[in-house]
Structures are given as C-alpha cells and as structure tokens.
Design a protein around this motif. Structure first.
Motif, short mmCIF file in Angstrom:
data_model
loop_
_atom_site.label_atom_id
_atom_site.label_comp_id
_atom_site.label_asym_id
_atom_site.label_seq_id
_atom_site.Cartn_x
_atom_site.Cartn_y
_atom_site.Cartn_z
N GLY A 39 0.79 -1.24 0.00
CA GLY A 39 0.00 0.00 0.00
C GLY A 39 0.81 1.28 0.00
O GLY A 39 0.25 2.37 -0.08
N GLU A 40 2.13 1.17 0.12
CA GLU A 40 2.99 2.36 0.23
C GLU A 40 3.94 2.51 -0.96
O GLU A 40 4.86 3.32 -0.91
N ARG A 41 3.75 1.73 -2.00
CA ARG A 41 4.67 1.76 -3.14
C ARG A 41 4.54 3.06 -3.92
O ARG A 41 3.44 3.50 -4.26
N PRO A 42 5.70 3.67 -4.21
CA PRO A 42 5.66 4.88 -5.03
C PRO A 42 5.37 4.51 -6.48
O PRO A 42 5.55 3.37 -6.90
N ASN A 43 4.91 5.47 -7.24
CA ASN A 43 4.64 5.28 -8.65
C ASN A 43 5.95 5.02 -9.40
O ASN A 43 6.96 5.66 -9.13
N TYR A 44 5.92 4.10 -10.35
CA TYR A 44 7.11 3.72 -11.11
C TYR A 44 7.73 4.92 -11.82
O TYR A 44 8.93 5.18 -11.70
N LYS A 45 6.92 5.66 -12.57
CA LYS A 45 7.44 6.80 -13.35
C LYS A 45 7.96 7.92 -12.44
O LYS A 45 8.96 8.55 -12.74
N THR A 46 7.29 8.13 -11.33
CA THR A 46 7.74 9.15 -10.37
C THR A 46 9.08 8.74 -9.77
O THR A 46 9.99 9.57 -9.64
N THR A 47 9.21 7.48 -9.42
CA THR A 47 10.47 6.97 -8.88
C THR A 47 11.58 7.12 -9.91
O THR A 47 12.69 7.55 -9.58
N GLN A 48 11.28 6.80 -11.15
CA GLN A 48 12.25 6.93 -12.24
C GLN A 48 12.71 8.40 -12.37
O GLN A 48 13.91 8.67 -12.50
N ALA A 49 11.75 9.32 -12.30
CA ALA A 49 12.07 10.75 -12.40
C ALA A 49 12.94 11.20 -11.22
O ALA A 49 13.92 11.92 -11.39
N PHE A 50 12.58 10.75 -10.02
CA PHE A 50 13.37 11.09 -8.84
C PHE A 50 14.79 10.56 -8.96
O PHE A 50 15.75 11.24 -8.60
N LEU A 51 14.94 9.35 -9.47
CA LEU A 51 16.28 8.76 -9.62
C LEU A 51 17.13 9.57 -10.59
O LEU A 51 18.33 9.76 -10.37
N ARG A 52 16.52 10.10 -11.65
CA ARG A 52 17.27 10.96 -12.58
C ARG A 52 17.73 12.23 -11.87
O ARG A 52 18.87 12.67 -12.03
N ILE A 53 16.83 12.83 -11.11
CA ILE A 53 17.17 14.04 -10.35
C ILE A 53 18.27 13.73 -9.34
O ILE A 53 19.25 14.48 -9.21
N MET A 54 18.13 12.60 -8.65
CA MET A 54 19.11 12.21 -7.63
C MET A 54 20.46 11.92 -8.27
O MET A 54 21.51 12.17 -7.67
N GLU A 55 20.45 11.41 -9.49
CA GLU A 55 21.71 11.16 -10.19
C GLU A 55 22.39 12.49 -10.52
O GLU A 55 23.61 12.63 -10.36
N ASN A 56 21.62 13.47 -10.94
CA ASN A 56 22.18 14.80 -11.23
C ASN A 56 22.76 15.46 -9.98
O ASN A 56 23.71 16.23 -10.06
N LYS A 57 22.20 15.15 -8.84
CA LYS A 57 22.68 15.69 -7.57
C LYS A 57 23.86 14.90 -7.01
O LYS A 57 24.46 15.31 -6.02
N GLY A 58 24.17 13.75 -7.62
CA GLY A 58 25.30 12.95 -7.15
C GLY A 58 24.96 11.96 -6.05
O GLY A 58 25.85 11.41 -5.41
N PHE A 59 23.67 11.69 -5.82
CA PHE A 59 23.27 10.76 -4.77
C PHE A 59 23.32 9.31 -5.23
O PHE A 59 23.55 8.41 -4.44
N VAL A 60 23.02 9.08 -6.52
CA VAL A 60 23.03 7.73 -7.09
C VAL A 60 23.69 7.78 -8.45
O VAL A 60 23.88 8.85 -9.03
N GLN A 61 24.04 6.61 -8.95
CA GLN A 61 24.51 6.49 -10.33
C GLN A 61 23.88 5.23 -10.92
O GLN A 61 23.39 4.38 -10.19
N HIS A 62 23.88 5.16 -12.24
CA HIS A 62 23.31 3.96 -12.85
C HIS A 62 24.28 3.34 -13.84
O HIS A 62 25.17 4.00 -14.35
N THR A 63 24.09 2.06 -14.04
CA THR A 63 24.76 1.33 -15.10
C THR A 63 23.68 0.59 -15.87
O THR A 63 22.65 0.24 -15.32
#
Length: 136
Positions: A39-63
């Motif tokens: 019941g607490e799962r975030p939306n997939y697309k919203t999570t994806q957008a947040f991850l892009r923002i977080m990557e720009n901020k240097g919090f995460v990276q992707h491969t």
C-alpha cells in the motif's frame, strides 16, 4: 564518496528512495518500487524521475544492464545523516547541540532506554577524549 555539494541534501521523497537503494545495495526502478510495502509503493514513473534528479545531484549512479538501468548509491548513509544533523543544528538551533537535546527531551519523544544509552555513550566519549588528551 562525499556529497557533491556539501549543502545539497536529499529531500524527504529522495530520502525515501535513497533508503531503499541503501538497503538493496543496487537495484532497478522496479526492484526499488517493489521494495516498499504493497500500500505504500511509489509510482514507477515518479520513482524513475526522482532517480534521474538524484543522479544529477550525485546521490546515485546507474549502469545499464541490458535494457534496464541498475542504480546504486554514490553517498553513504552515515554522510547524509551527519550532514542532515549539521543542517538541522545550524537552521533550527543556532548550531547548539544542547538546544537540540533539550528539545528532544522536552518533547517526550525519547524513550527512557534511549536516554540511558545516550548517557552511556556520552560517558564513553568523554573517557576517550580525556584519554586522547593525556596521550598528547
């Protein structure tokens, strides 16, 4: 790795996702979303957008792993926790740890067991500092 911008802290929504990434170690968007209770799962697309923002901020990276991106943390939880406390002290308590502790105690939000544990930690910290000072 230190925070790219020392004053740049994750928002509460970013922290929610970052906590999941820390817990998982590395994960796809789908794995991050599914790590939350039903019941607490975030939306997939919203999570994806947040991850892009977080990557720009240097919090995460992707491969890339095939057609999916695998995200991993670029900051340590301890570093974010430390910066968050420093920011809270500066913003709300004029840099005073005493002010923070007094507010915590007066709010009755701290269980008695935690107070005892904090007292013990403070005593041990003082002993270490005293011991280090006599060695110098």
């Amino acid at each position: 790795m230190p925070l790219r911008n020392r004053t740049n802290l994750p928002t509460s929504a970013e922290m929610r996702i970052l906590n999941a990434v820390w817990q998982l170690g590395s994960a796809t968007v789908d794995e991050i979303v599914n790590s939350f209770p039903e019941g607490e799962r975030p939306n997939y697309k919203t999570t994806q957008a947040f991850l892009r923002i977080m990557e720009n901020k240097g919090f995460v990276q992707h491969t890339a792993r095939g057609r999916v991106f695998v995200f991993e943390p670029m900051v340590k939880k301890e570093d974010v926790d430390q910066r968050s406390v420093e920011a809270l002290l500066a913003q709300n308590f004029g840099g005073s740890a005493t002010g923070l502790f007094v507010n915590l105690l007066e709010s009755d939000a701290v269980p008695v067991a935690d107070i005892a544990a904090l007292e013990k930690m403070i005593r041990e910290y003082k002993k270490r500092k005293k011991s280090a000072a006599t060695e110098d």
